[in-house]
Design an enzyme around this catalytic site. Structure first.
Site, short mmCIF file in Angstrom:
data_model
loop_
_atom_site.label_atom_id
_atom_site.label_comp_id
_atom_site.label_asym_id
_atom_site.label_seq_id
_atom_site.Cartn_x
_atom_site.Cartn_y
_atom_site.Cartn_z
N LEU A 138 -1.64 12.71 7.95
CA LEU A 138 -2.56 11.60 7.76
C LEU A 138 -2.19 10.90 6.46
CD1 LEU A 138 -6.03 13.27 8.60
CD2 LEU A 138 -4.65 11.81 10.10
N ASP A 139 -2.35 9.59 6.43
CA ASP A 139 -2.09 8.86 5.20
C ASP A 139 -3.01 9.37 4.09
OD1 ASP A 139 -0.27 7.25 6.57
OD2 ASP A 139 -1.80 5.80 7.12
N LYS A 140 -2.59 9.16 2.87
CA LYS A 140 -3.34 9.65 1.71
C LYS A 140 -4.82 9.28 1.80
CE LYS A 140 -3.91 8.87 -3.26
NZ LYS A 140 -3.43 8.10 -4.45
#
Length: 324
Positions: A138-140
C-alpha cells in the site's frame, strides 16, 4: 537487500517423459512460484543434467535437476519495535491494518521506521523470505488491510493468487464530484513519460482494471467502493484522475483543492486540512495457503476519513435544508 542461496536437487520421474521442463520444474519444487522458476531457468539457475535448458525443452525422465535458489531477503533491515494492528495471524500469514503514514519497504529516504522493520521485530524469521514476506503493498499514505506471508510456501501461494486475480481487494475512496453511477475503469497504466514519481494512463502500459460503485453520494463528492482486478502502482489514484474524479487530498493526482459552493466552514476546514489521499484498503479476502479456506479481513475506516465523510454528509444536509 542481500541474497540467500542454496542448491536443491531432484530427479525427474519417468512418468514425466515428454513434458516441458518448466512444467516439471514447477511440480518438483512447488514452494516457488512459476514466475520465479521461469526467471531461474532464464538465468541458468535451473539446470537439467548439468546443462542449461529452455522452458519448452522436453524431459526424458530420470534426469537430475539442480536448482540454485537465489532469494532477495531483508536481512539488512533492522528490527524495530513498532506497534502493528494485527487483524488475523497464524503460522502461515499475518493480516494487518496499516496506518496512513507508514512506509512499507525501507528505501533511500526511509531506511528505518517502515513496516518491514516492524515485521522483523514481530517475527525475525521473516528475514529469510523475499521482501520479508510482503506480497503486495500500500502507498505510504493509504491505510488499510495487507497480508504478509510467514513461510515460503505461503508466499508462493499468495503471489500465485494475486497473479491469477483471485484475491478480493476492496477499497474506499472519497473522490471529487457527485457521480451518478458506478462503472469500470479499464485503462492501461505505466510510468509517466516525464515525471518518474508518477504513473499515468498509457496505451502502451500494463493492463489495469478497477471496478467502482457508489457507496454514498454527497453534494460535490462521492464515497466510492473500488475493487481491484489488477494491482498496478497507484492504480485507483490514476484511474480516478483519468475519470476526472480525483481522490480528495491526493498530493500527486488530486490537482488544486476544489471547495463546494456554499460549503460549511467545518467542511472547508476539513478539506483544507486533509493532506493525504482519502483512500483506505477496507477488505481483503484470499484462500488460506494451507487449508484453502477463505480468509476475509476488514480494516475499520480510520478517524480522519470518518471525519471527512461526516463533514460531507453534514454539508449535504445543510444544503438540502437551505434549499427548502
Amino acid at each position: 537487500m542481500t541474497d540467500s542461496c542454496q542448491t536443491l536437487t531432484a530427479t525427474v520421474p519417468d512418468a514425466a517423459a515428454g513434458r516441458r521442463f518448466d512444467a516439471v520444474l514447477a511440480e518438483l519444487f512447488p514452494d516457488y512460484s512459476r514466475s520465479r522458476l521461469a526467471a531461474w531457468i532464464k538465468t541458468g539457475d535451473a539446470r537439467l543434467n548439468g546443462r542449461e535448458a529452455r522452458p519448452r525443452d522436453p524431459v526424458q525422465g530420470g534426469e537430475t535437476v539442480e536448482l540454485n535458489v537465489v532469494l532477495d531477503t531483508q536481512t539488512h533491515a533492522v528490527a524495530q519495535d513498532i506497534a502493528l494492528d494485527v487483524l488475523y495471524e497464524d503460522a502461515e500469514v499475518i493480516v494487518l491494518d496499516k496506518p496512513a503514514g507508514l512506509v512499507v519497504h525501507p528505501g533511500a529516504g526511509n531506511p528505518a521506521g517502515t513496516l518491514v522493520n516492524a515485521l522483523l521485530h514481530r517475527d525475525p524469521s521473516l528475514a529469510a523470505l523475499p521482501r520479508a514476506g510482503i506480497v503486495h503493498r500500500l502507498d505510504k499514505d493509504t491505510s488499510g488491510v495487507m497480508v504478509v506471508a510467514r513461510t515460503l510456501p505461503a508466499h508462493t501461494s499468495l503471489v500465485d493468487q494475486l497473479s491469477a486475480r483471485a484475491v478480493h481487494r476492496q477499497y474506499l475512496a472519497v473522490v471529487v464530484g457527485a457521480l451518478v453511477s458506478g462503472g469500470t475503469a479499464n485503462a492501461a497504466i505505466d510510468r509517466h513519460p516525464r515525471d518518474r514519481l508518477r504513473m499515468a494512463v498509457r496505451e502502451d502500459g500494463r493492463d489495469a482494471v478497477t471496478h467502482y460503485r457508489l457507496r454514498e453520494r454527497f453534494r460535490a463528492h462521492t464515497l466510492l467502493e473500488c475493487r481491484l482486478e489488477t494491482g498496478r502502482t497507484h492504480q485507483i489514484r490514476v484511474h480516478m484522475q483519468h475519470l476526472k474524479h480525483p481522490i480528495v487530498g491526493d498530493p500527486l493526482y488530486g490537482g488544486p483543492l476544489k471547495l463546494p459552493k456554499g460549503a460549511t466552514d467545518s467542511l472547508v476546514e476539513t478539506l483544507r486540512g486533509f493532506k493525504r489521499q482519502a483512500l483506505h484498503a477496507e477488505t481483503l479476502e484470499f484462500a488460506h495457503p494451507v487449508s484453502a479456506e477463505p480468509v476475509r479481513c476488514t480494516a475499520p475506516v480510520p478517524a480522519d476519513m470518518l471525519q471527512l465523510i461526516a463533514e460531507l454528509r453534514a454539508d449535504s444536509r445543510a444544503a438540502a435544508e437551505a434549499g427548502r
